[in-house]
Motif scaffolding. Structure first.
Motif, PDB file in Angstrom:
ATOM      1  N   ASP A 200       2.761   2.660  -5.962  1.00 49.45           N
ATOM      2  CA  ASP A 200       2.808   2.504  -4.508  1.00 49.45           C
ATOM      3  C   ASP A 200       2.149   1.191  -4.098  1.00 49.45           C
ATOM      4  N   HIS A 202       1.701   0.108  -1.201  1.00 46.82           N
ATOM      5  CA  HIS A 202       1.139   0.234   0.145  1.00 46.82           C
ATOM      6  C   HIS A 202      -0.231   0.898   0.141  1.00 46.82           C
ATOM      7  N   ASP A 203      -0.893   0.870  -1.003  1.00 57.00           N
ATOM      8  CA  ASP A 203      -2.231   1.466  -1.103  1.00 57.00           C
ATOM      9  C   ASP A 203      -3.071   0.682  -2.098  1.00 57.00           C
ATOM     10  N   THR A 224      -3.545  -2.815   1.678  1.00 60.98           N
ATOM     11  CA  THR A 224      -2.138  -2.977   2.057  1.00 60.98           C
ATOM     12  C   THR A 224      -1.634  -1.768   2.834  1.00 60.98           C
ATOM     13  N   ALA A 225      -2.425  -0.695   2.884  1.00 64.61           N
ATOM     14  CA  ALA A 225      -2.052   0.474   3.689  1.00 64.61           C
ATOM     15  C   ALA A 225      -2.001   0.130   5.177  1.00 64.61           C
ATOM     16  N   MET A 227      -0.477  -2.372   6.468  1.00 65.11           N
ATOM     17  CA  MET A 227       0.768  -3.050   6.823  1.00 65.11           C
ATOM     18  C   MET A 227       1.585  -2.198   7.783  1.00 65.11           C
ATOM     19  N   THR A 230       6.985  -1.530   5.650  1.00 64.87           N
ATOM     20  CA  THR A 230       6.986  -1.322   4.207  1.00 64.87           C
ATOM     21  C   THR A 230       7.583  -2.535   3.492  1.00 64.87           C
ATOM     22  N   CYS A 231       7.277  -2.624   2.205  1.00 64.64           N
ATOM     23  CA  CYS A 231       7.870  -3.690   1.393  1.00 64.64           C
ATOM     24  C   CYS A 231       9.394  -3.572   1.392  1.00 64.64           C
ATOM     25  N   THR A 252       4.084 -10.805   1.957  1.00 59.93           N
ATOM     26  CA  THR A 252       4.174  -9.683   2.892  1.00 59.93           C
ATOM     27  C   THR A 252       3.205  -9.747   4.062  1.00 59.93           C
TER      28      THR A 252
END
Length: 287
Positions: A200, A202-203, A224-225, A227, A230-231, A252
């Motif tokens: 993941d 996003h973490d 990155t959580a 953001m 999402t990617c 990002t």
């Protein structure tokens, strides 16, 4: 699996590190000398990059390798970037600009800001110098998670530094290309970690320090959580109705912004770390 490029002065070598040992993949497949070659070979074989690398390590020699010896891990045909993907970035862009409402509109909009960042000749690797423009009075590093794409598909992640001239961009948003695209405006490294190994994206904890003359002027961390997008969403907008390169990187956005008034100076040292990837270190010169 982490993938590094080693420049020994005569040949480039692709190094795969599984956490226990580092393997010279180029020794068994001389045409593989960076991660882009591995991604291309995996695409042809219709397999994952890690699966192919694990197959090659059966015959590849283990070597003594330190991440500090790594060169630019890939040479993407193009580097693009996303802006205003974190709330603090939106606030910082508002503070610098004479047209602050436009950044708030982008942060809350369906369509993200996607812009061209760098060519190969403008991109440097770990240990090399990033550049700040001599005609800008306010220059900052922007630490970012970088998505590595092969043929438009996510194959890995790296660390990126989207060095930016905030005074130029703040004067007029139409000056964004000059604030973002110039010699040594982008650094990538120290390695590429496969998408499978990251899991993941996003973490992940991300941190940055800026040192000058042995003194730490800035130090902070984020995740990155935070953001707002999402990617996958950023990649979808980058690739939609666009002829993307075979090998590209999409940065990002940043959530680490030095306080207003701070500007990079020549010989500053910038260190960016992202969990599960490593640390990207660069000094600063004026260009």
């Amino acid at each position: 699996m982490r993938y590094y490029r080693l420049d020994d002065g005569s040949d480039d070598r692709l190094i795969a590190d599984d956490g226990d040992a580092a393997y010279d993949l180029t020794a068994v497949k001389p045409r593989l000398d960076d991660f882009g070659d591995l991604a291309a070979a995996a695409d042809i074989a219709e397999t994952g990059v890690d699966e192919l690398a694990i197959h090659l390590t059966a015959d590849a020699p283990a070597i003594d390798f330190a991440p500090e010896d790594a060169a630019l891990p890939i040479v993407p045909e193009e580097v693009w970037a996303a802006g205003v993907t974190y709330e603090i970035s939106e606030e910082a862009r508002e503070a610098e600009s004479g047209m602050p409402e436009m950044y708030l509109d982008v942060y809350g909009a369906e369509r993200p800001e996607i812009f061209f960042k760098a060519t190969p000749s403008r991109t440097v690797g770990p240990g090399e110098a990033i550049g700040v423009r001599g005609d800008s009075s306010w220059n900052v590093p922007e630490p970012e998670l970088g998505i590595v794409l092969y043929d438009g598909e996510i194959v890995g992640y790296t660390i990126g530094n989207d060095v930016s001239s905030r005074s130029i961009e703040g004067e007029n948003p139409l000056y964004l290309p000059q604030a973002k695209v110039y010699d040594r405006c982008c650094s990538l490294g120290p390695c590429v970690v496969s998408a499978e190994a990251i899991g993941d994206p996003h973490d992940l904890t991300m941190s940055m320090t800026i040192d000058r003359d042995g003194e730490t002027l800035y130090e902070d961390e984020t995740s990155t959580a935070k953001m707002a997008r999402t990617c996958e969403t950023l990649v979808d907008y980058w690739t939609a109705h666009n002829a993307v390169p075979e090998l590209g990187v999409l940065l990002t956005g940043t959530s680490l912004v030095p306080e207003e008034g701070f500007t990079l100076s020549p010989e500053d040292e910038v260190s960016i770390s992202i969990e599960s990837i490593g640390r990207l270190e660069n000094t600063v010169i004026e260009v």
